[in-house]
Write a protein that holds these residues in place. Structure first.
Motif, PDB file in Angstrom:
ATOM      1  N   UNK A 201      20.404  -1.801  15.340  1.00  0.00           N
ATOM      2  CA  UNK A 201      20.525  -1.812  13.824  1.00  0.00           C
ATOM      3  C   UNK A 201      19.106  -2.450  13.406  1.00  0.00           C
ATOM      4  N   UNK A 202      18.455  -3.409  13.952  1.00  0.00           N
ATOM      5  CA  UNK A 202      17.262  -3.633  13.489  1.00  0.00           C
ATOM      6  C   UNK A 202      16.186  -2.492  13.519  1.00  0.00           C
ATOM      7  N   UNK A 203      16.111  -1.633  14.323  1.00  0.00           N
ATOM      8  CA  UNK A 203      15.467  -0.489  14.550  1.00  0.00           C
ATOM      9  C   UNK A 203      15.689   0.404  13.376  1.00  0.00           C
ATOM     10  N   UNK A 204      17.032   0.586  12.887  1.00  0.00           N
ATOM     11  CA  UNK A 204      17.313   1.313  11.692  1.00  0.00           C
ATOM     12  C   UNK A 204      16.995   0.606  10.498  1.00  0.00           C
TER      13      UNK A 204
ATOM     14  N   UNK B 135      23.653  -3.965   5.179  1.00  0.00           N
ATOM     15  CA  UNK B 135      22.696  -3.445   4.560  1.00  0.00           C
ATOM     16  C   UNK B 135      22.388  -1.959   4.854  1.00  0.00           C
ATOM     17  N   UNK B 136      22.710  -1.563   6.073  1.00  0.00           N
ATOM     18  CA  UNK B 136      22.552   0.049   6.274  1.00  0.00           C
ATOM     19  C   UNK B 136      23.617   0.650   5.350  1.00  0.00           C
ATOM     20  N   UNK B 137      24.759   0.301   4.973  1.00  0.00           N
ATOM     21  CA  UNK B 137      25.537   1.082   4.413  1.00  0.00           C
ATOM     22  C   UNK B 137      25.368   0.970   2.816  1.00  0.00           C
ATOM     23  N   UNK B 138      24.573  -0.176   2.532  1.00  0.00           N
ATOM     24  CA  UNK B 138      24.052  -0.154   1.010  1.00  0.00           C
ATOM     25  C   UNK B 138      23.099   0.957   0.870  1.00  0.00           C
ATOM     26  N   UNK B 139      21.790   0.911   2.104  1.00  0.00           N
ATOM     27  CA  UNK B 139      20.956   1.770   1.717  1.00  0.00           C
ATOM     28  C   UNK B 139      20.972   3.147   2.121  1.00  0.00           C
TER      29      UNK B 139
ATOM     30  N   UNK C  76      27.143  -7.901  11.417  1.00  0.00           N
ATOM     31  CA  UNK C  76      27.848  -7.599   9.891  1.00  0.00           C
ATOM     32  C   UNK C  76      26.794  -7.552   8.863  1.00  0.00           C
ATOM     33  N   UNK C  77      25.781  -8.130   8.692  1.00  0.00           N
ATOM     34  CA  UNK C  77      24.656  -8.282   7.808  1.00  0.00           C
ATOM     35  C   UNK C  77      23.999  -7.002   8.016  1.00  0.00           C
TER      36      UNK C  77
END
Length: 152
Positions: A93-96, A52-56, A47-48
């Motif tokens: 997600x860590x890769x993104x 983070x990706x949505x915010x960036x 979720x975190x």
């Protein structure tokens, strides 16, 4: 010269139900936008990272991201970790996140919420999003009249 993008991001998670919500407010050149979202049957770390990706997403230039969340604040440290400290789950997600951090300067600042401030505003929206996420995944823009109260 590109202005620095300011982002305030909050995550709210209910461990017993594996339900979480997030919200962010973004300020670029004095114009504020915001988004809230959430999901159910999701882990806290995932979720975190989704938040983070949505915010960036589509954020121009360098970023200063402010949050009260300890897990979010630890993302840069986790990215540079090796061995036993390196992420082993949610590697997609860590890769993104790693790619986003390599593409520009992203500085994460941990700050406690203060009444009427953007950290408190995003925390309240994240809690509402967590409750709404019980019905399934969603994401929507925070209305402009509400953003006027964000303290940005």
């Amino acid at each position: 010269m590109t202005d620095t993008t300011r982002i305030w991001l909050a995550v709210s998670y209910a461990e017993p139900f594996r339900t979480g919500g997030w919200a962010h407010v973004r300020s670029v050149g004095g114009a504020a936008t915001g988004q809230a979202g959430g999901d159910r049957r999701i882990g806290r770390q995932r979720l975190t990272l989704v938040a983070l990706m949505a915010a960036l997403k589509d954020a121009p230039g360098d970023v200063v991201l402010t949050t009260a969340d300890a897990l979010l604040a630890a993302v840069p440290e986790r990215l540079s970790s090796t061995g036993d400290e390196a992420p082993t789950e949610d590697l997609d997600l860590w890769a993104q996140v790693a790619a986003a951090f390599k593409a520009r300067t992203i500085r994460i600042v941990r700050q406690a919420p203060s009444p009427g401030g953007p950290v408190a505003f995003t925390n309240a929206w994240a809690e509402q999003a967590r409750e709404r996420a019980k019905n399934g995944p969603f994401a929507f823009a925070i209305p402009k009249p509400n953003l006027a109260k964000a303290g940005v």
